[in-house]
Design a protein around this motif. Structure first.
Motif, PDB file in Angstrom:
ATOM      1  N   SER A 266       0.865  -1.216   0.186  1.00 31.84           N
ATOM      2  CA  SER A 266      -0.018  -0.162   0.016  1.00 31.84           C
ATOM      3  C   SER A 266       0.900   1.110   0.154  1.00 31.84           C
ATOM      4  O   SER A 266       1.996   1.532   0.733  1.00 31.84           O
ATOM      5  CB  SER A 266      -0.882   0.053   1.203  1.00 31.84           C
ATOM      6  OG  SER A 266      -1.689  -1.144   1.117  1.00 31.84           O
ATOM      7  N   LEU A 267       0.639   2.158  -0.732  1.00 32.10           N
ATOM      8  CA  LEU A 267       1.222   3.380  -0.854  1.00 32.10           C
ATOM      9  C   LEU A 267       0.269   4.634  -0.817  1.00 32.10           C
ATOM     10  O   LEU A 267      -0.854   4.433  -1.279  1.00 32.10           O
ATOM     11  CB  LEU A 267       2.205   3.609  -2.114  1.00 32.10           C
ATOM     12  CG  LEU A 267       3.219   2.418  -2.620  1.00 32.10           C
ATOM     13  CD1 LEU A 267       3.893   2.539  -3.788  1.00 32.10           C
ATOM     14  CD2 LEU A 267       4.363   2.785  -1.363  1.00 32.10           C
TER      15      LEU A 267
ATOM     16  N   LEU B 126       1.444  10.146  -3.304  1.00 30.71           N
ATOM     17  CA  LEU B 126       2.990   9.906  -3.878  1.00 30.71           C
ATOM     18  C   LEU B 126       3.048   9.148  -5.252  1.00 30.71           C
ATOM     19  O   LEU B 126       3.966   9.740  -5.991  1.00 30.71           O
ATOM     20  CB  LEU B 126       3.580   8.908  -2.861  1.00 30.71           C
ATOM     21  CG  LEU B 126       4.044   9.495  -1.310  1.00 30.71           C
ATOM     22  CD1 LEU B 126       4.629   8.434  -0.465  1.00 30.71           C
ATOM     23  CD2 LEU B 126       5.124  10.680  -1.601  1.00 30.71           C
ATOM     24  N   VAL B 127       2.230   8.150  -5.349  1.00 30.29           N
ATOM     25  CA  VAL B 127       1.851   7.687  -6.520  1.00 30.29           C
ATOM     26  C   VAL B 127       1.525   8.507  -7.853  1.00 30.29           C
ATOM     27  O   VAL B 127       1.973   8.437  -8.803  1.00 30.29           O
ATOM     28  CB  VAL B 127       0.797   6.188  -6.375  1.00 30.29           C
ATOM     29  CG1 VAL B 127       0.928   5.298  -7.806  1.00 30.29           C
ATOM     30  CG2 VAL B 127       1.404   5.389  -5.494  1.00 30.29           C
TER      31      VAL B 127
ATOM     32  N   MET C   8       3.843   9.290 -11.121  1.00 31.44           N
ATOM     33  CA  MET C   8       3.098   9.179 -12.540  1.00 31.44           C
ATOM     34  C   MET C   8       3.186  10.472 -13.229  1.00 31.44           C
ATOM     35  O   MET C   8       3.704  10.501 -14.372  1.00 31.44           O
ATOM     36  CB  MET C   8       1.699   8.969 -12.244  1.00 31.44           C
ATOM     37  CG  MET C   8       1.367   7.462 -11.769  1.00 31.44           C
ATOM     38  SD  MET C   8      -0.421   7.179 -11.066  1.00 31.44           S
ATOM     39  CE  MET C   8      -0.938   7.157 -13.101  1.00 31.44           C
ATOM     40  N   VAL C   9       3.024  11.676 -12.707  1.00 28.40           N
ATOM     41  CA  VAL C   9       3.122  13.043 -13.340  1.00 28.40           C
ATOM     42  C   VAL C   9       4.645  13.062 -13.560  1.00 28.40           C
ATOM     43  O   VAL C   9       4.721  13.466 -14.831  1.00 28.40           O
ATOM     44  CB  VAL C   9       2.642  13.899 -12.303  1.00 28.40           C
ATOM     45  CG1 VAL C   9       3.151  15.292 -12.932  1.00 28.40           C
ATOM     46  CG2 VAL C   9       1.010  13.999 -12.452  1.00 28.40           C
ATOM     47  N   LEU C  10       5.615  13.145 -12.670  1.00 27.04           N
ATOM     48  CA  LEU C  10       7.024  13.296 -12.781  1.00 27.04           C
ATOM     49  C   LEU C  10       7.671  12.145 -14.030  1.00 27.04           C
ATOM     50  O   LEU C  10       8.392  12.646 -14.903  1.00 27.04           O
ATOM     51  CB  LEU C  10       7.627  12.923 -11.624  1.00 27.04           C
ATOM     52  CG  LEU C  10       7.557  14.048 -10.680  1.00 27.04           C
ATOM     53  CD1 LEU C  10       8.174  13.933  -9.407  1.00 27.04           C
ATOM     54  CD2 LEU C  10       7.839  15.557 -11.464  1.00 27.04           C
TER      55      LEU C  10
ATOM     56  N   PRO D 265      -0.092   3.526 -12.455  1.00 29.90           N
ATOM     57  CA  PRO D 265       0.394   3.388 -11.093  1.00 29.90           C
ATOM     58  C   PRO D 265       1.393   2.343 -10.816  1.00 29.90           C
ATOM     59  O   PRO D 265       2.620   2.456 -10.569  1.00 29.90           O
ATOM     60  CB  PRO D 265      -0.740   3.154  -9.916  1.00 29.90           C
ATOM     61  CG  PRO D 265      -1.929   3.764 -10.574  1.00 29.90           C
ATOM     62  CD  PRO D 265      -1.570   3.233 -12.279  1.00 29.90           C
ATOM     63  N   GLN D 266       1.145   1.161 -11.447  1.00 27.77           N
ATOM     64  CA  GLN D 266       2.105  -0.013 -11.122  1.00 27.77           C
ATOM     65  C   GLN D 266       3.365   0.319 -12.073  1.00 27.77           C
ATOM     66  O   GLN D 266       4.528   0.038 -11.635  1.00 27.77           O
ATOM     67  CB  GLN D 266       1.458  -0.977 -11.819  1.00 27.77           C
ATOM     68  CG  GLN D 266       2.264  -2.519 -12.060  1.00 27.77           C
ATOM     69  CD  GLN D 266       2.408  -3.180 -10.456  1.00 27.77           C
ATOM     70  OE1 GLN D 266       1.524  -3.207  -9.866  1.00 27.77           O
ATOM     71  NE2 GLN D 266       3.752  -4.049 -10.356  1.00 27.77           N
ATOM     72  N   ASP D 267       3.154   0.769 -13.408  1.00 28.67           N
ATOM     73  CA  ASP D 267       4.361   1.022 -14.167  1.00 28.67           C
ATOM     74  C   ASP D 267       5.243   2.229 -13.630  1.00 28.67           C
ATOM     75  O   ASP D 267       6.545   1.927 -13.696  1.00 28.67           O
ATOM     76  CB  ASP D 267       3.692   1.329 -15.487  1.00 28.67           C
ATOM     77  CG  ASP D 267       3.304   0.119 -16.243  1.00 28.67           C
ATOM     78  OD1 ASP D 267       3.382  -1.145 -15.921  1.00 28.67           O
ATOM     79  OD2 ASP D 267       2.777   0.245 -17.156  1.00 28.67           O
ATOM     80  N   ALA D 268       4.393   3.243 -13.051  1.00 26.43           N
ATOM     81  CA  ALA D 268       5.266   4.235 -12.460  1.00 26.43           C
ATOM     82  C   ALA D 268       5.939   3.813 -11.415  1.00 26.43           C
ATOM     83  O   ALA D 268       7.369   4.229 -11.260  1.00 26.43           O
ATOM     84  CB  ALA D 268       4.304   5.360 -11.911  1.00 26.43           C
ATOM     85  N   VAL D 269       5.603   3.271 -10.380  1.00 26.93           N
ATOM     86  CA  VAL D 269       6.392   2.480  -9.325  1.00 26.93           C
ATOM     87  C   VAL D 269       7.346   1.645  -9.488  1.00 26.93           C
ATOM     88  O   VAL D 269       8.610   1.722  -8.999  1.00 26.93           O
ATOM     89  CB  VAL D 269       5.395   2.001  -8.212  1.00 26.93           C
ATOM     90  CG1 VAL D 269       6.097   1.562  -6.842  1.00 26.93           C
ATOM     91  CG2 VAL D 269       4.460   3.153  -7.549  1.00 26.93           C
ATOM     92  N   GLU D 270       7.257   0.754 -10.583  1.00 28.65           N
ATOM     93  CA  GLU D 270       8.205   0.025 -10.991  1.00 28.65           C
ATOM     94  C   GLU D 270       9.651   0.872 -11.565  1.00 28.65           C
ATOM     95  O   GLU D 270      10.367   0.268 -11.364  1.00 28.65           O
ATOM     96  CB  GLU D 270       7.578  -1.066 -12.089  1.00 28.65           C
ATOM     97  CG  GLU D 270       6.975  -2.295 -11.264  1.00 28.65           C
ATOM     98  CD  GLU D 270       6.344  -3.470 -12.454  1.00 28.65           C
ATOM     99  OE1 GLU D 270       6.838  -3.362 -13.523  1.00 28.65           O
ATOM    100  OE2 GLU D 270       5.743  -3.948 -11.810  1.00 28.65           O
TER     101      GLU D 270
END
Length: 66
Positions: free
Chosen positions: A7-8, A12-13, A17-19, A25-30
């Motif tokens: 859980s995040l 933050l997520v 994603m924006v930056l 969300p999954q791809d951004a965090v990975e």
């Protein structure tokens, strides 16, 4: 490959994603985790090279001074 669910904080997520310009969300965090790991490997490589250079310089016989 094994998967881990965590859980995040949503803010933050969304900021990641924006930056990163990534819509999932999954791809951004990975992407962030992979970048962090790659940065660590680059840092290790640089410090290893520097340490090796310093060790080689210390191992050379010193010229007599006088």
């Amino acid at each position: 490959m094994a998967k881990v669910n965590i859980s995040l904080d949503a803010e933050l997520v969304v900021e990641v994603m924006v930056l990163a310009g990534i819509g999932s969300p999954q791809d951004a965090v990975e992407a962030i985790v992979r970048d962090y790991i790659a940065r660590g490997h680059r840092t290790e490589a640089r410090t290893e090279l520097k340490d090796r250079t310093l060790r080689e310089a210390d191992a050379k016989p010193q010229e007599s001074q006088g």
